[in-house]
Design an enzyme around this catalytic site. Structure first.
Site, PDB file in Angstrom:
ATOM      1  N   GLY A 237       0.786  -1.229   0.000  1.00 20.98           N
ATOM      2  CA  GLY A 237       0.000   0.000   0.000  1.00 20.98           C
ATOM      3  C   GLY A 237       0.820   1.282   0.000  1.00 20.98           C
TER       4      GLY A 237
ATOM      5  N   LYS B 239       6.697  -3.757   2.907  1.00 21.55           N
ATOM      6  CA  LYS B 239       8.105  -3.998   3.262  1.00 21.55           C
ATOM      7  C   LYS B 239       8.958  -2.736   3.095  1.00 21.55           C
ATOM      8  CE  LYS B 239      11.816  -7.183   1.776  1.00 21.55           C
ATOM      9  NZ  LYS B 239      12.138  -8.206   0.745  1.00 21.55           N
TER      10      LYS B 239
ATOM     11  N   THR C 140      10.290  -1.472   0.189  1.00 22.23           N
ATOM     12  CA  THR C 140      11.420  -1.634  -0.726  1.00 22.23           C
ATOM     13  C   THR C 140      11.722  -0.275  -1.339  1.00 22.23           C
ATOM     14  OG1 THR C 140      10.063  -2.014  -2.693  1.00 22.23           O
ATOM     15  CG2 THR C 140      10.555  -3.946  -1.305  1.00 22.23           C
TER      16      THR C 140
ATOM     17  N   ASP D 111       7.081  -7.982   5.664  1.00 20.37           N
ATOM     18  CA  ASP D 111       7.276  -8.680   4.385  1.00 20.37           C
ATOM     19  C   ASP D 111       6.145  -9.698   4.231  1.00 20.37           C
ATOM     20  OD1 ASP D 111       8.207 -10.422   2.355  1.00 20.37           O
ATOM     21  OD2 ASP D 111      10.301 -10.168   2.979  1.00 20.37           O
TER      22      ASP D 111
ATOM     23  N   THR E 112      -1.426  -9.292 -13.466  1.00 18.49           N
ATOM     24  CA  THR E 112      -1.084  -8.376 -14.557  1.00 18.49           C
ATOM     25  C   THR E 112      -1.398  -9.006 -15.910  1.00 18.49           C
ATOM     26  OG1 THR E 112       0.793  -7.369 -15.712  1.00 18.49           O
ATOM     27  CG2 THR E 112       1.298  -9.255 -14.333  1.00 18.49           C
ATOM     28  N   ASP E 113      -1.659  -8.152 -16.910  1.00 17.36           N
ATOM     29  CA  ASP E 113      -1.877  -8.679 -18.264  1.00 17.36           C
ATOM     30  C   ASP E 113      -0.614  -9.310 -18.842  1.00 17.36           C
ATOM     31  OD1 ASP E 113      -0.394  -6.375 -18.871  1.00 17.36           O
ATOM     32  OD2 ASP E 113      -1.868  -5.536 -20.248  1.00 17.36           O
ATOM     33  N   GLU E 114       0.555  -9.000 -18.245  1.00 17.28           N
ATOM     34  CA  GLU E 114       1.801  -9.541 -18.791  1.00 17.28           C
ATOM     35  C   GLU E 114       1.887 -11.059 -18.653  1.00 17.28           C
ATOM     36  OE1 GLU E 114       5.456  -7.564 -18.161  1.00 17.28           O
ATOM     37  OE2 GLU E 114       4.560  -5.584 -18.318  1.00 17.28           O
TER      38      GLU E 114
ATOM     39  N   TYR F 168       9.890 -11.068 -14.436  1.00 20.89           N
ATOM     40  CA  TYR F 168       8.794 -10.448 -13.684  1.00 20.89           C
ATOM     41  C   TYR F 168       7.471 -11.136 -13.986  1.00 20.89           C
ATOM     42  CZ  TYR F 168       4.835  -7.282 -13.018  1.00 20.89           C
ATOM     43  OH  TYR F 168       3.595  -6.767 -12.695  1.00 20.89           O
TER      44      TYR F 168
ATOM     45  N   LYS G 219       4.936 -13.263 -11.606  1.00 20.63           N
ATOM     46  CA  LYS G 219       3.536 -12.887 -11.372  1.00 20.63           C
ATOM     47  C   LYS G 219       2.595 -14.023 -11.779  1.00 20.63           C
ATOM     48  CE  LYS G 219       1.881  -9.513 -10.192  1.00 20.63           C
ATOM     49  NZ  LYS G 219       1.476  -9.044  -8.827  1.00 20.63           N
TER      50      LYS G 219
ATOM     51  N   ARG H 139       1.064  -0.826 -25.768  1.00 20.45           N
ATOM     52  CA  ARG H 139       0.545  -1.122 -24.434  1.00 20.45           C
ATOM     53  C   ARG H 139      -0.873  -0.550 -24.339  1.00 20.45           C
ATOM     54  NH1 ARG H 139       4.214  -3.989 -24.792  1.00 20.45           N
ATOM     55  NH2 ARG H 139       5.987  -4.329 -23.401  1.00 20.45           N
TER      56      ARG H 139
HETATM   57  P1  NAD Z   1       5.138  -0.575  -6.969  1.00 25.35           P
HETATM   58  O1  NAD Z   1       6.456  -1.143  -7.341  1.00 25.35           O
HETATM   59  O2  NAD Z   1       4.882   0.882  -7.150  1.00 25.35           O
HETATM   60  O3  NAD Z   1       4.821  -0.909  -5.434  1.00 25.35           O
HETATM   61  C1  NAD Z   1       5.055  -2.180  -4.882  1.00 25.35           C
HETATM   62  C2  NAD Z   1       4.874  -2.060  -3.370  1.00 25.35           C
HETATM   63  O4  NAD Z   1       5.017  -3.365  -2.804  1.00 25.35           O
HETATM   64  C3  NAD Z   1       5.919  -1.157  -2.706  1.00 25.35           C
HETATM   65  O5  NAD Z   1       5.289  -0.321  -1.754  1.00 25.35           O
HETATM   66  C4  NAD Z   1       6.854  -2.164  -2.016  1.00 25.35           C
HETATM   67  O6  NAD Z   1       7.504  -1.632  -0.882  1.00 25.35           O
HETATM   68  C5  NAD Z   1       5.893  -3.286  -1.690  1.00 25.35           C
HETATM   69  N1  NAD Z   1       6.558  -4.585  -1.536  1.00 25.35           N
HETATM   70  C6  NAD Z   1       7.437  -5.170  -2.384  1.00 25.35           C
HETATM   71  N2  NAD Z   1       7.819  -6.375  -1.904  1.00 25.35           N
HETATM   72  C7  NAD Z   1       7.135  -6.565  -0.743  1.00 25.35           C
HETATM   73  C8  NAD Z   1       7.094  -7.614   0.213  1.00 25.35           C
HETATM   74  N3  NAD Z   1       7.830  -8.726   0.064  1.00 25.35           N
HETATM   75  N4  NAD Z   1       6.268  -7.491   1.263  1.00 25.35           N
HETATM   76  C9  NAD Z   1       5.524  -6.350   1.448  1.00 25.35           C
HETATM   77  N5  NAD Z   1       5.555  -5.321   0.591  1.00 25.35           N
HETATM   78  C10 NAD Z   1       6.347  -5.415  -0.503  1.00 25.35           C
HETATM   79  O7  NAD Z   1       4.057  -1.446  -7.758  1.00 25.35           O
HETATM   80  P2  NAD Z   1       2.731  -0.992  -8.533  1.00 25.35           P
HETATM   81  O8  NAD Z   1       3.078  -0.534  -9.880  1.00 25.35           O
HETATM   82  O9  NAD Z   1       1.929  -0.133  -7.650  1.00 25.35           O
HETATM   83  O10 NAD Z   1       2.021  -2.418  -8.686  1.00 25.35           O
HETATM   84  C11 NAD Z   1       1.186  -2.924  -7.640  1.00 25.35           C
HETATM   85  C12 NAD Z   1       0.684  -4.291  -8.059  1.00 25.35           C
HETATM   86  O11 NAD Z   1      -0.049  -4.183  -9.274  1.00 25.35           O
HETATM   87  C13 NAD Z   1       1.792  -5.306  -8.328  1.00 25.35           C
HETATM   88  O12 NAD Z   1       1.364  -6.555  -7.873  1.00 25.35           O
HETATM   89  C14 NAD Z   1       1.926  -5.304  -9.844  1.00 25.35           C
HETATM   90  O13 NAD Z   1       2.399  -6.542 -10.324  1.00 25.35           O
HETATM   91  C15 NAD Z   1       0.491  -5.068 -10.256  1.00 25.35           C
HETATM   92  N6  NAD Z   1       0.280  -4.405 -11.548  1.00 25.35           N
HETATM   93  C16 NAD Z   1       0.947  -3.243 -11.845  1.00 25.35           C
HETATM   94  C17 NAD Z   1       0.697  -2.593 -13.059  1.00 25.35           C
HETATM   95  C18 NAD Z   1       1.398  -1.312 -13.430  1.00 25.35           C
HETATM   96  O14 NAD Z   1       1.293  -0.887 -14.593  1.00 25.35           O
HETATM   97  N7  NAD Z   1       2.075  -0.643 -12.530  1.00 25.35           N
HETATM   98  C19 NAD Z   1      -0.230  -3.144 -13.952  1.00 25.35           C
HETATM   99  C20 NAD Z   1      -0.872  -4.354 -13.624  1.00 25.35           C
HETATM  100  C21 NAD Z   1      -0.626  -4.956 -12.398  1.00 25.35           C
HETATM  101  O1  DAU Z   2       1.134  -4.476 -18.456  1.00 29.01           O
HETATM  102  C1  DAU Z   2       1.146  -4.374 -17.052  1.00 29.01           C
HETATM  103  C2  DAU Z   2       2.569  -4.149 -16.591  1.00 29.01           C
HETATM  104  O2  DAU Z   2       2.918  -2.841 -17.033  1.00 29.01           O
HETATM  105  C3  DAU Z   2       2.733  -4.267 -15.085  1.00 29.01           C
HETATM  106  O3  DAU Z   2       2.472  -5.584 -14.706  1.00 29.01           O
HETATM  107  C4  DAU Z   2       4.159  -3.882 -14.667  1.00 29.01           C
HETATM  108  O4  DAU Z   2       4.255  -3.873 -13.263  1.00 29.01           O
HETATM  109  C5  DAU Z   2       4.464  -2.497 -15.194  1.00 29.01           C
HETATM  110  O5  DAU Z   2       5.806  -2.182 -14.929  1.00 29.01           O
HETATM  111  C6  DAU Z   2       4.221  -2.422 -16.696  1.00 29.01           C
HETATM  112  O6  DAU Z   2       5.182  -3.211 -17.435  1.00 29.01           O
HETATM  113  P1  DAU Z   2       5.837  -2.665 -18.792  1.00 29.01           P
HETATM  114  O7  DAU Z   2       7.119  -3.349 -19.009  1.00 29.01           O
HETATM  115  O8  DAU Z   2       4.845  -2.698 -19.914  1.00 29.01           O
HETATM  116  O9  DAU Z   2       6.010  -1.116 -18.369  1.00 29.01           O
HETATM  117  P2  DAU Z   2       7.214  -0.096 -18.548  1.00 29.01           P
HETATM  118  O10 DAU Z   2       6.691   1.225 -18.099  1.00 29.01           O
HETATM  119  O11 DAU Z   2       8.475  -0.581 -17.981  1.00 29.01           O
HETATM  120  O12 DAU Z   2       7.384  -0.055 -20.136  1.00 29.01           O
HETATM  121  C7  DAU Z   2       6.308   0.303 -20.980  1.00 29.01           C
HETATM  122  C8  DAU Z   2       6.803   0.201 -22.412  1.00 29.01           C
HETATM  123  O13 DAU Z   2       7.799   1.212 -22.630  1.00 29.01           O
HETATM  124  C9  DAU Z   2       7.468  -1.118 -22.731  1.00 29.01           C
HETATM  125  O14 DAU Z   2       7.177  -1.484 -24.068  1.00 29.01           O
HETATM  126  C10 DAU Z   2       8.962  -0.805 -22.589  1.00 29.01           C
HETATM  127  C11 DAU Z   2       9.042   0.642 -23.015  1.00 29.01           C
HETATM  128  N1  DAU Z   2      10.125   1.432 -22.379  1.00 29.01           N
HETATM  129  C12 DAU Z   2      10.180   1.447 -21.016  1.00 29.01           C
HETATM  130  C13 DAU Z   2      11.183   2.144 -20.379  1.00 29.01           C
HETATM  131  C14 DAU Z   2      11.283   2.161 -18.872  1.00 29.01           C
HETATM  132  C15 DAU Z   2      11.024   2.155 -23.146  1.00 29.01           C
HETATM  133  O15 DAU Z   2      10.926   2.159 -24.402  1.00 29.01           O
HETATM  134  N2  DAU Z   2      12.020   2.834 -22.515  1.00 29.01           N
HETATM  135  C16 DAU Z   2      12.151   2.859 -21.160  1.00 29.01           C
HETATM  136  O16 DAU Z   2      13.111   3.492 -20.650  1.00 29.01           O
END
Ligand code: NAD
Ligand code: DAU
Length: 336
Positions: A8, A32, A34, A57, A121-123, A145, A149, A209
């Site tokens: 959170g 945690k 991080t 954690d 995640t959609d990934e 990653y 997931k 994306r």
């Molecule tokens: P983030 O990296 O911003 O935040 C992750 C949080 O989890 C941080 O606060 C970190 O301290 C905490 N954390 C990490 N390891 C932990 C552990 N072992 N125990 C307790 N806390 C821990 O991530 P986000 O982008 O907010 O993503 C949140 C969730 O949504 C993730 O599960 C991610 O896979 C998923 N998700 C993200 C996206 C995206 O585009 N950002 C899209 C789809 C799904």
């Molecule tokens: O699709 C959901 C996922 O989206 C989440 O599960 C992940 O937590 C989140 O990090 C994100 O993953 P992506 O790899 O798609 O996101 P990122 O922002 O890292 O990259 C988006 C796109 O941009 C991807 O095609 C890689 C590209 N990229 C990214 C970075 C950081 C660049 O071209 N240059 C960059 O420096």
């Protein structure tokens, strides 16, 4: 409801915590802290009576068991979340995304929580050249990653099948908005552009994306928490496909910079070309994405412009070593 939200203090988690409190729920935030966890993300709710924070954690069974006392629903968002870091340091990802998920699933089962929401995640589906992924499609993750997931996602479903536990899974698409750590595409490029620094586009920049605003993503998770059927998976997507170059050019426009900042650099290994999600199943729960992309992106850029005090300390810390490892020796790639 009394919710245990993990992760959170991160980007999506902190938005979810604020949304949950504003809807009248009680929230325990277990994080945690991080590099991606930032207490400032929840500072404005830290003193509310319905909120408490636990520094722990999700892989620590005793701490999780303690946190679960009196909890109705768990929303597991804690994760190592960045694809590029998973390529640099793959072994750390399963510790939280696989093992940690198993630990909190099992402690939740023992504690008898009413519902467990696994935020996936959609990934996990991998790349799709045409059409859109449905929830029944096979999982073919490409990166360390997304493989981690997928492990967490499948375990959550296994806890439903094996133990009859009430589990729901959300698979969200690329999320953007305020408070996203500046390693991901949009906050990295916005903050670099604001500082007049280069924008490292991987490969030809034609990867696609499906972008969703963080408020819409959190509302989708809420819809699944409240109305989803046990044992089911729900895609949460924005129906908003964009190439990375389109995103880059919009950011340049919004920050008043020009294309000279764009550097095409060596592509990400195993880079998924396109993500797209079918979201009809989530729509049946009454959810719809509300934030229009042009508005959401402009507001996000304004947030970063107005909140240098949030991101400048981040970019001067551990981040510098990461940035050097990730981009320092990266070769250039031809333009499309
Ligand atoms: P983030 O990296 O911003 O935040 C992750 C949080 O989890 C941080 O606060 C970190 O301290 C905490 N954390 C990490 N390891 C932990 C552990 N072992 N125990 C307790 N806390 C821990 O991530 P986000 O982008 O907010 O993503 C949140 C969730 O949504 C993730 O599960 C991610 O896979 C998923 N998700 C993200 C996206 C995206 O585009 N950002 C899209 C789809 C799904
Ligand atoms: O699709 C959901 C996922 O989206 C989440 O599960 C992940 O937590 C989140 O990090 C994100 O993953 P992506 O790899 O798609 O996101 P990122 O922002 O890292 O990259 C988006 C796109 O941009 C991807 O095609 C890689 C590209 N990229 C990214 C970075 C950081 C660049 O071209 N240059 C960059 O420096």
């Amino acid at each position: 409801m009394r919710l245990l939200v993990t992760g959170g203090c991160g980007f999506i988690g902190s938005t979810f915590v604020r949304m949950a409190l504003s809807r009248g729920h009680q929230v325990t935030n277990l994080d945690k802290l991080t590099y991606a966890g930032n207490p400032a993300n929840v500072a404005e709710v830290a003193d509310l009576p319905g909120y408490r924070f636990l520094h722990a954690d999700i892989a620590d069974a005793a701490a999780v068991a303690n946190a679960l006392e009196g909890v109705d629903v768990v929303v597991n968002m804690a994760a190592e979340s960045h694809v590029d870091r998973s390529i640099l340091d793959p072994a750390t990802f399963p510790m939280t995304d696989v093992v940690g998920t198993a630990v909190i699933l099992d402690q939740s089962r023992r504690a008898g929580v009413r519902r467990f929401v696994q935020v996936s995640t959609d990934e996990v589906y991998g790349s799709i050249p045409h059409g859109a992924f449905r929830e029944t499609d096979p999982l073919e993750p490409s990166s360390p990653y997304s493989a981690s997931k997928a492990g967490g996602d499948l375990q959550a479903l296994a806890w439903h099948r094996t133990y009859g536990m009430d589990v729901v899974v959300t698979r969200g698409s690329n999320t953007y908005g305020p408070r996203q750590y500046p390693e991901k595409l949009i906050p990295l490029f916005v903050t670099n552009a604001l500082d007049g620094e280069g924008l490292p586009v991987y490969g030809d920049g034609q990867q696609i994306r499906d972008w969703i605003h963080v408020e819409d993503h959190c509302a989708g998770i809420f819809a699944v928490l409240e109305h989803g059927a046990a044992g089911e998976v729900y895609n949460v997507g924005g129906a908003n496909e964009r190439t990375n170059l389109d995103i880059t050019e919009r950011i340049l426009g919004l920050t008043g910079r020009d294309g000279a900042l764009i550097h095409h650099v060596t592509d990400r290994p195993g880079h998924d070309r396109r993500y797209a999600l079918a979201t009809e199943k989530l729509s049946t729960l009454g959810w719809t994405a509300r934030v229009e992309f042009a508005t959401g992106l402009a507001d996000t850029v304004e947030w970063y412009r107005a909140n240098r005090a949030w991101w400048e300390p981040i970019k001067s810390g551990e981040y510098r070593a990461y940035y050097q490892a990730q981009y320092g020796d990266r070769g250039s790639a031809p333009r499309a």
